[in-house]
Motif scaffolding. Sequence first.
Motif, PDB file in Angstrom:
ATOM      1  N   ASP A   1       0.831  -1.208   0.000  1.00 30.46           N
ATOM      2  CA  ASP A   1       0.000   0.000   0.000  1.00 30.46           C
ATOM      3  C   ASP A   1       0.865   1.257   0.000  1.00 30.46           C
ATOM      4  O   ASP A   1       0.596   2.214  -0.742  1.00 30.46           O
ATOM      5  CB  ASP A   1      -0.919   0.012   1.222  1.00 30.46           C
ATOM      6  CG  ASP A   1      -1.941  -1.119   1.217  1.00 30.46           C
ATOM      7  OD1 ASP A   1      -2.420  -1.463   0.128  1.00 30.46           O
ATOM      8  OD2 ASP A   1      -2.237  -1.647   2.299  1.00 30.46           O
ATOM      9  N   LYS A   2       1.891   1.242   0.815  1.00 31.43           N
ATOM     10  CA  LYS A   2       2.765   2.415   0.904  1.00 31.43           C
ATOM     11  C   LYS A   2       3.515   2.646  -0.408  1.00 31.43           C
ATOM     12  O   LYS A   2       3.705   3.797  -0.833  1.00 31.43           O
ATOM     13  CB  LYS A   2       3.755   2.237   2.060  1.00 31.43           C
ATOM     14  CG  LYS A   2       3.080   2.205   3.434  1.00 31.43           C
ATOM     15  CD  LYS A   2       4.090   1.948   4.545  1.00 31.43           C
ATOM     16  CE  LYS A   2       3.390   1.878   5.909  1.00 31.43           C
ATOM     17  NZ  LYS A   2       4.331   1.588   7.001  1.00 31.43           N
ATOM     18  N   GLN A   3       3.939   1.552  -1.060  1.00 25.75           N
ATOM     19  CA  GLN A   3       4.619   1.689  -2.345  1.00 25.75           C
ATOM     20  C   GLN A   3       3.689   2.282  -3.397  1.00 25.75           C
ATOM     21  O   GLN A   3       4.080   3.148  -4.183  1.00 25.75           O
ATOM     22  CB  GLN A   3       5.140   0.328  -2.807  1.00 25.75           C
ATOM     23  CG  GLN A   3       6.296  -0.219  -1.983  1.00 25.75           C
ATOM     24  CD  GLN A   3       6.648  -1.652  -2.342  1.00 25.75           C
ATOM     25  OE1 GLN A   3       5.915  -2.325  -3.074  1.00 25.75           O
ATOM     26  NE2 GLN A   3       7.774  -2.132  -1.841  1.00 25.75           N
ATOM     27  N   LEU A   4       2.435   1.828  -3.399  1.00 26.18           N
ATOM     28  CA  LEU A   4       1.467   2.345  -4.360  1.00 26.18           C
ATOM     29  C   LEU A   4       1.174   3.826  -4.128  1.00 26.18           C
ATOM     30  O   LEU A   4       1.148   4.627  -5.067  1.00 26.18           O
ATOM     31  CB  LEU A   4       0.173   1.542  -4.271  1.00 26.18           C
ATOM     32  CG  LEU A   4       0.065   0.293  -5.140  1.00 26.18           C
ATOM     33  CD1 LEU A   4      -1.161  -0.516  -4.753  1.00 26.18           C
ATOM     34  CD2 LEU A   4       0.019   0.661  -6.618  1.00 26.18           C
ATOM     35  N   VAL A   5       0.943   4.187  -2.886  1.00 31.85           N
ATOM     36  CA  VAL A   5       0.648   5.583  -2.564  1.00 31.85           C
ATOM     37  C   VAL A   5       1.835   6.471  -2.924  1.00 31.85           C
ATOM     38  O   VAL A   5       1.665   7.585  -3.436  1.00 31.85           O
ATOM     39  CB  VAL A   5       0.280   5.727  -1.075  1.00 31.85           C
ATOM     40  CG1 VAL A   5       0.180   7.204  -0.688  1.00 31.85           C
ATOM     41  CG2 VAL A   5      -1.045   5.028  -0.781  1.00 31.85           C
ATOM     42  N   ARG A   6       3.038   5.987  -2.683  1.00 36.74           N
ATOM     43  CA  ARG A   6       4.228   6.762  -3.053  1.00 36.74           C
ATOM     44  C   ARG A   6       4.286   6.968  -4.569  1.00 36.74           C
ATOM     45  O   ARG A   6       4.617   8.064  -5.052  1.00 36.74           O
ATOM     46  CB  ARG A   6       5.491   6.052  -2.573  1.00 36.74           C
ATOM     47  CG  ARG A   6       6.768   6.884  -2.764  1.00 36.74           C
ATOM     48  CD  ARG A   6       8.011   6.150  -2.295  1.00 36.74           C
ATOM     49  NE  ARG A   6       7.888   5.750  -0.912  1.00 36.74           N
ATOM     50  CZ  ARG A   6       7.821   4.478  -0.507  1.00 36.74           C
ATOM     51  NH1 ARG A   6       7.847   3.496  -1.391  1.00 36.74           N
ATOM     52  NH2 ARG A   6       7.727   4.196   0.766  1.00 36.74           N
ATOM     53  N   TYR A   7       3.944   5.930  -5.322  1.00 39.45           N
ATOM     54  CA  TYR A   7       3.970   6.047  -6.788  1.00 39.45           C
ATOM     55  C   TYR A   7       2.903   7.034  -7.262  1.00 39.45           C
ATOM     56  O   TYR A   7       3.147   7.856  -8.163  1.00 39.45           O
ATOM     57  CB  TYR A   7       3.750   4.680  -7.433  1.00 39.45           C
ATOM     58  CG  TYR A   7       4.033   4.669  -8.916  1.00 39.45           C
ATOM     59  CD1 TYR A   7       5.335   4.558  -9.379  1.00 39.45           C
ATOM     60  CD2 TYR A   7       3.009   4.798  -9.846  1.00 39.45           C
ATOM     61  CE1 TYR A   7       5.612   4.563 -10.737  1.00 39.45           C
ATOM     62  CE2 TYR A   7       3.276   4.815 -11.201  1.00 39.45           C
ATOM     63  CZ  TYR A   7       4.576   4.686 -11.640  1.00 39.45           C
ATOM     64  OH  TYR A   7       4.851   4.712 -12.985  1.00 39.45           O
ATOM     65  N   ILE A   8       1.712   6.964  -6.674  1.00 41.18           N
ATOM     66  CA  ILE A   8       0.643   7.909  -7.018  1.00 41.18           C
ATOM     67  C   ILE A   8       1.083   9.343  -6.725  1.00 41.18           C
ATOM     68  O   ILE A   8       0.845  10.262  -7.507  1.00 41.18           O
ATOM     69  CB  ILE A   8      -0.642   7.564  -6.246  1.00 41.18           C
ATOM     70  CG1 ILE A   8      -1.200   6.209  -6.697  1.00 41.18           C
ATOM     71  CG2 ILE A   8      -1.702   8.646  -6.417  1.00 41.18           C
ATOM     72  CD1 ILE A   8      -2.279   5.664  -5.789  1.00 41.18           C
ATOM     73  N   SER A   9       1.733   9.530  -5.578  1.00 38.31           N
ATOM     74  CA  SER A   9       2.226  10.858  -5.195  1.00 38.31           C
ATOM     75  C   SER A   9       3.290  11.346  -6.169  1.00 38.31           C
ATOM     76  O   SER A   9       3.279  12.518  -6.582  1.00 38.31           O
ATOM     77  CB  SER A   9       2.775  10.818  -3.768  1.00 38.31           C
ATOM     78  OG  SER A   9       3.349  12.050  -3.405  1.00 38.31           O
ATOM     79  N   ASP A  10       4.216  10.457  -6.557  1.00 37.24           N
ATOM     80  CA  ASP A  10       5.283  10.841  -7.483  1.00 37.24           C
ATOM     81  C   ASP A  10       4.746  11.230  -8.847  1.00 37.24           C
ATOM     82  O   ASP A  10       5.363  12.039  -9.556  1.00 37.24           O
ATOM     83  CB  ASP A  10       6.281   9.689  -7.638  1.00 37.24           C
ATOM     84  CG  ASP A  10       7.099   9.440  -6.375  1.00 37.24           C
ATOM     85  OD1 ASP A  10       7.125  10.334  -5.502  1.00 37.24           O
ATOM     86  OD2 ASP A  10       7.695   8.352  -6.263  1.00 37.24           O
TER      87      ASP A  10
END
Length: 484
Positions: free
Chosen positions: A278-287
């Motif tokens: 989940d954290k990896q996905l949210v980081r990618y969305i943010s980037d």
Amino acid sequence: MAVPQVVIIGRPNVGKSSIFNWLAGRRLAIVDDVAGVTRDRMVHLQKWNDRFFEIVDTGGIGVNDVDNLTDEIERQIQIAIDSADVILFAVDVRSGMLPLDQQVAQRLRKIDKPVVLVANKADSPHMDVEADQFYRLGRGKLVSVSTLQNRNKSELLDIIVDRLPDAEALSKDEEPPEMKVAIVGRRNVGKSTFVNTLAQSDRMIVSEVAGTTRDSVDVRFEVDGKSFVAIDTPGLRRRVSVKTDIDYYSTHRAERSIRHADVILMFFDASQQISKVDKQLVRYISDEFKPCIFVVNKWDLYHTQMPTDRWAEYLHDTFPMMAHVPIAFITGQSGKNVKTLLNHGQMLYKQSLSRIGTGELNRILKEIIAHHPPPLHKNRKPKVYYATQVGVQPPTFVLMVNMPKAFSPTYQRYLISSFRDAVPFPEVPIKLYLKKRESNDDRDDFGKLSKSKRAAEIGEEFEDLPDTEEASSEQEFDDVNEEA
């Protein structure tokens, strides 16, 4: 539309990073004779002839990385090509045309985007004849340049701007006919069930077996007469658990869906804790600066065990940099709150396309800075001259300043956070650039009129005006910035 991107590609050691630094006017990318130095995409905001665009540096196509990162470098190159509005195909005049140049040209033939062939290392005019051999590649207009001798920089920038998408046409076409919504999350959070509910049919296979969806699937549906596209993505796994080709390509297609979507619905399972995936996905969305809604699914089964405010607090505590993201609690299987969620997604989509007038933007920024001025930098006062919005999806602001490095990341976060409280798009990402004001730019919306403007107004010659303390301090700041 977002700020146009100009992507530099080519085989290793043709001088892509040198061209990037040369156009940017700053040494941003590492330049070395060793192939494979550039791995990640580097981005710089450039202005030429009153047009803003982003220059993107990429790794060399066909490089064999010593640290076994070849696949990751290739992925970054493909991401850059997918997002490009103009492609600079860099070749080396000194080395001549090599088989790898032909492979790059073959790859570009499948791409329907403007291509400019940049023949680098043409240090003198007589070498332009040697550059003519690259016409055989059949890819775009050829421009001979030399980053070392500073040859034909203006000509190249003129050609780039001429091939950018028409800004006026883009501003008129404010809203595409369909909003693309990507549904992402780890395995078994109910993404496919949600898509079936939207489409009101069994479009996706739904199973208790994790990983049923292995590819990104577009599903078109209508709500209240409006057409939408829902992109169901594969559930992601931790990178260490990606063992098969199916897992590998599923991950990259999910990321590609995020890049191409207008709004992201990030799904969480109400019964599960937030995971590393989940954290990896949210980081990618943010980037990727994508509008996003956190969706807590299966809420009908667990709403008695934890109140909504505690789950919302849990999400905000876990993702403090995503405090602007709205949170929805739904039951995908029964459709509870699904229409409300979709309506909120439409609102985010409209926010991401919003523009704010330059006068209003500068009024807001002036109040923000007056409330909390930037701290001194090396005993010098950072100054903002004016701000302008240069793009949408995401809303992109450029602040013309005297010393870009004087504005710390913490202060930039303060500016973005304060913008959210004042602009009509508080729930979408905001991209902020700080650029040093050009020497021929007289504009200063925050301070006094510049000396040349005052001279024009009172009809006096520029040389006859006394230097004000304001003007001398501006020059002093410029000198300090040049030394840095």
